[in-house]
Structures are given as C-alpha cells and as structure tokens.
Design a protein around this motif. Sequence first.
Motif, PDB file in Angstrom:
ATOM      1  N   ARG A   1      97.968  -2.063  10.179  1.00 29.07           N
ATOM      2  CA  ARG A   1      97.731  -0.746   9.427  1.00 29.07           C
ATOM      3  C   ARG A   1      96.508   0.049   9.930  1.00 29.07           C
ATOM      4  N   LEU A   2      95.688  -0.717  10.696  1.00 31.83           N
ATOM      5  CA  LEU A   2      94.287  -0.393  10.935  1.00 31.83           C
ATOM      6  C   LEU A   2      94.211   0.543  12.358  1.00 31.83           C
ATOM      7  N   PHE A   3      94.734   0.303  13.339  1.00 27.41           N
ATOM      8  CA  PHE A   3      94.850   0.771  14.761  1.00 27.41           C
ATOM      9  C   PHE A   3      95.988   1.481  15.073  1.00 27.41           C
TER      10      PHE A   3
ATOM     11  N   SER B   1      87.802   5.642   3.280  1.00 29.22           N
ATOM     12  CA  SER B   1      86.706   4.991   3.313  1.00 29.22           C
ATOM     13  C   SER B   1      87.060   3.326   3.381  1.00 29.22           C
ATOM     14  N   LEU B   2      87.966   3.029   2.720  1.00 31.35           N
ATOM     15  CA  LEU B   2      88.439   1.698   2.718  1.00 31.35           C
ATOM     16  C   LEU B   2      88.973   1.385   4.349  1.00 31.35           C
ATOM     17  N   LEU B   3      89.728   2.323   4.677  1.00 33.76           N
ATOM     18  CA  LEU B   3      90.060   2.247   6.113  1.00 33.76           C
ATOM     19  C   LEU B   3      88.819   1.987   7.166  1.00 33.76           C
ATOM     20  N   LYS B   4      87.701   2.772   7.175  1.00 32.24           N
ATOM     21  CA  LYS B   4      87.010   2.656   7.888  1.00 32.24           C
ATOM     22  C   LYS B   4      86.115   1.386   7.642  1.00 32.24           C
ATOM     23  N   GLY B   5      85.750   0.944   6.316  1.00 31.89           N
ATOM     24  CA  GLY B   5      85.293  -0.597   6.368  1.00 31.89           C
ATOM     25  C   GLY B   5      86.226  -1.587   6.807  1.00 31.89           C
ATOM     26  N   LEU B   6      87.365  -1.441   6.709  1.00 36.92           N
ATOM     27  CA  LEU B   6      88.350  -2.578   7.183  1.00 36.92           C
ATOM     28  C   LEU B   6      88.344  -2.723   8.564  1.00 36.92           C
ATOM     29  N   GLN B   7      88.135  -1.338   9.431  1.00 37.60           N
ATOM     30  CA  GLN B   7      88.221  -1.211  10.884  1.00 37.60           C
ATOM     31  C   GLN B   7      86.704  -2.137  11.274  1.00 37.60           C
ATOM     32  N   THR B   8      85.920  -2.054  10.825  1.00 40.46           N
ATOM     33  CA  THR B   8      84.634  -2.528  10.864  1.00 40.46           C
ATOM     34  C   THR B   8      84.795  -4.107  10.790  1.00 40.46           C
ATOM     35  N   VAL B   9      85.195  -4.492   9.751  1.00 39.74           N
ATOM     36  CA  VAL B   9      85.383  -6.150   9.374  1.00 39.74           C
ATOM     37  C   VAL B   9      86.479  -6.610  10.286  1.00 39.74           C
ATOM     38  N   CYS B  10      87.611  -5.830  10.677  1.00 41.32           N
ATOM     39  CA  CYS B  10      88.554  -6.470  11.309  1.00 41.32           C
ATOM     40  C   CYS B  10      88.908  -5.736  12.720  1.00 41.32           C
ATOM     41  N   PRO B  11      88.043  -5.758  13.492  1.00 42.65           N
ATOM     42  CA  PRO B  11      87.975  -4.971  14.651  1.00 42.65           C
ATOM     43  C   PRO B  11      89.435  -5.414  15.360  1.00 42.65           C
ATOM     44  N   ASP B  12      89.697  -4.495  16.314  1.00 40.09           N
ATOM     45  CA  ASP B  12      91.041  -4.718  16.985  1.00 40.09           C
ATOM     46  C   ASP B  12      90.921  -5.539  18.267  1.00 40.09           C
ATOM     47  N   GLN B  13      90.539  -6.765  17.686  1.00 39.58           N
ATOM     48  CA  GLN B  13      90.605  -7.941  18.561  1.00 39.58           C
ATOM     49  C   GLN B  13      91.060  -9.334  17.837  1.00 39.58           C
TER      50      GLN B  13
ATOM     51  N   ASP C   1      91.605  -7.313  -3.646  1.00 41.31           N
ATOM     52  CA  ASP C   1      91.051  -6.102  -4.528  1.00 41.31           C
ATOM     53  C   ASP C   1      89.451  -5.763  -4.259  1.00 41.31           C
ATOM     54  N   SER C   2      89.251  -5.055  -3.412  1.00 37.89           N
ATOM     55  CA  SER C   2      87.885  -4.698  -3.175  1.00 37.89           C
ATOM     56  C   SER C   2      87.079  -4.274  -4.508  1.00 37.89           C
ATOM     57  N   VAL C   3      87.738  -3.745  -5.308  1.00 40.58           N
ATOM     58  CA  VAL C   3      86.896  -3.300  -6.600  1.00 40.58           C
ATOM     59  C   VAL C   3      86.574  -4.349  -7.400  1.00 40.58           C
TER      60      VAL C   3
ATOM     61  N   LEU D   1      95.887  -3.194  -0.073  1.00 42.75           N
ATOM     62  CA  LEU D   1      95.470  -3.983   1.302  1.00 42.75           C
ATOM     63  C   LEU D   1      96.908  -4.331   2.110  1.00 42.75           C
ATOM     64  N   LEU D   2      97.703  -4.858   1.510  1.00 37.27           N
ATOM     65  CA  LEU D   2      98.921  -5.391   2.388  1.00 37.27           C
ATOM     66  C   LEU D   2      99.724  -4.355   2.316  1.00 37.27           C
ATOM     67  N   GLN D   3     100.701  -4.308   3.552  1.00 38.48           N
ATOM     68  CA  GLN D   3     101.740  -3.237   3.277  1.00 38.48           C
ATOM     69  C   GLN D   3     102.688  -3.319   2.420  1.00 38.48           C
ATOM     70  N   SER D   4     102.886  -4.768   1.842  1.00 38.63           N
ATOM     71  CA  SER D   4     103.849  -5.035   0.918  1.00 38.63           C
ATOM     72  C   SER D   4     103.386  -4.728  -0.494  1.00 38.63           C
ATOM     73  N   ASP D   5     102.044  -4.643  -0.702  1.00 33.77           N
ATOM     74  CA  ASP D   5     101.427  -4.034  -1.787  1.00 33.77           C
ATOM     75  C   ASP D   5     101.518  -2.662  -1.829  1.00 33.77           C
TER      76      ASP D   5
END
Length: 302
Positions: free
Chosen positions: A182-184, A199-211, A222-224, A243-247
Amino acid sequence: QLDYRFYDSTCPSLTGIVRYGVWSAIANDTRMAASLVRLHFHDCFVNGCDASILLDDIDSTFVGEKTARANQNSVRGYEVIDKIKANVEKACPSTVSCTDILTLAAREAANIAGASYWMVPLGRRDGRTANKTAANELPSPFESLDNIIAKFNAKGLDTKDVVVLSGAHTIGFAQCFTFKQRLFNFGGSRKPDPDLEASLLKGLQTVCPDQVDSDTTLVPLDSVTTNRFDNSYYRNLVNSSGLLQSDHVLSTDNRTASMVLSYSRYPYLFLKDFGASMVKMANIGVLMGQDGEIRENCKVVN
Ligand code: HEM
Ligand SMILES: [Ca+2]
Ligand SMILES: [Ca+2]
C-alpha cells in the motif's frame, strides 16, 4: 457438550493458574496479550480448536503447523501456554486439555488488555494430528474480502464475525511486508494507496522503506491505542488509518461498512459482540467426550 463448570470439581484452580500465567507473561511483554489472542485464532481455523498449532515438528512423519506460512516467524506465545500447562499439570494431572488452556488464555489476555470478560464453556480435548497444508489456508492480508468471508463461512462464522473478530487488530503488531504494497506502488500504480491517510502514510514510509530489509520491522496495528483493547481500530478504519488492506476494505465494502461505523461509535457494542464472536470461534470443530486426548505436554501427542 461443552460446559461452563467442566473442571469445577476436577481442577478448581484452573482459571486462577491461567490468569496468573497470562498476567505475568503480559507484565513481562505487553505484546503477549495480542499474541495469545492470535494464537487461539490460528488454532481454531485449522482442524478446529484442538491445540494442533502447539504441536512441534518431530520428523518427516509428523509435521506440525508452526512452520506454515502464516505462523512461522509470526505467531508467538507457544512457550507461555507450555508453561501454564506445566503448572496446571502440577495442580491437576492429566485433566485439562491444552485446547481449553489456550482458549482461557486468549480470554484472559484480551480481558487484561481491556476487553470484556466473557464466559467460556469448557471440555475441549486435544487433537492427535496437525495439518500444515490447512494452516497455509489461513486468511491472508492480501486476500479479497470475498475470500476472507468465504473462509470464515467455511468455519461456521458469518460476515459480522469477520468484522467483529478483525477488531482484535486493536492490539498487537504487524511486519512491514504485510502492508507494504500500500505504501509505494499500490496495484502497480507507482503511487501509494490513495485511501491511506496522509500523515500515517508518511510515517509508515519512513518505518518501512521500499527495501527488502525492512520487511520484518514491526508496526502497531492500531497506532492510536496500540496496547489497549478498545474500539479505536474501527475509528481508525473510518479515518482511512487501518493498516492492513484486509482491515481497510471492511470500511469500504457495502456488506461491512455500516458495522464498522457503528463499532466506531459504540465502544460497548463492540466489546459485547467481540466476546460473543470469540465464543463462537472457540467452538469450531471441537473434540469432546472420548475423541482426542488430554495431552500431557502441549508440544507432542501422548
Ligand atoms: C480476517 C482475517 C485476518 C487477517 C487477514 C489477519 C492478518 C493478520 C496479519 C497479517 C497480522 C500481522 C502478522 C505479522 O506481521 O507477523 C495479524 C496480526 C494479528 N492478528 Fe490478525 N488477521 C485476521 C483475523 C484475525 C482474527 C480473527 C484475530 C483474533 C480474533 C486476529 C488477531 C490478531 C492479533 C491480535 C494480531 C497481533 C499479534 C501480535 O502482535 O503478536 N486476527 N493479523
Ligand atoms: Ca487447530
Ligand atoms: Ca487499541
């Protein structure tokens, strides 16, 4: 028939032992609450609730489920159940099944994290087999809602149970690879999923870079309120922060969106329905009476 008082005379200390074992495991590792709830789910969906997931691989003639795709390097908490079982054996030898211990442990874990306390009928017996092939059929986060609903239906659970039980994702963590699509490059678009909050997307792209090397990094489902068993999962879904596509799909599909909305508004309704669906799940394919056995050690058949 399962019975609320099944062990009342044969093992009166059972619930206390289980609660203490779960409580100390969570005191030591907050995430364990989530892991025990999921362990029970992954047991019940494969061969029914029979503790098949707790069996170790022995050799080529006995292969367990721990190395199945959905379980390996993902499911946790086996040692917590093994330890509780050892304590239960000391108090009441050869009396209580590993399956009932796992079922009670999931209830205690959810309750300690904030879920309501539901009554669990007991008397399940342990299976003598495991089924790694069936374990590979557990629902995947990349699957369509149609498929996921069909898999639940096959276990006697309905669409509402899918929505309610997915609410367990109000606690615990997921590895980056389970949602990175979902991120890239969502659906080959070379762009992120437009439905993922910015903003969640941005955070996730940082924690889960495309590598590839970030694939196993853990992110809260649940990030909250990561460790709190509440309805925040549904509020996230409504805010495009699942977070998950299935969610996420639960909040957009017309079969499920209205339920997501009402659980996002009525926390008490979610907690009540969650207990009811957990009891349903805990009844899938149970062995009773003379079927199966009371395993002495949850890792091996007697
Ligand atoms: C509806 C289909 C479901 C799918 C596709 C799904 C998928 C997943 C995935 C991909 C993870 C992260 C695993 C990892 O990264 O290693 C996860 C974690 C989790 N799942 Fe589900 N799940 C589903 C239903 C359920 C149900 C029914 C329950 C329990 C009632 C549940 C409870 C959990 C919990 C508590 C975690 C966090 C575990 C931990 O932190 O150790 N899930 N799930
Ligand atoms: Ca099982
Ligand atoms: Ca939460």
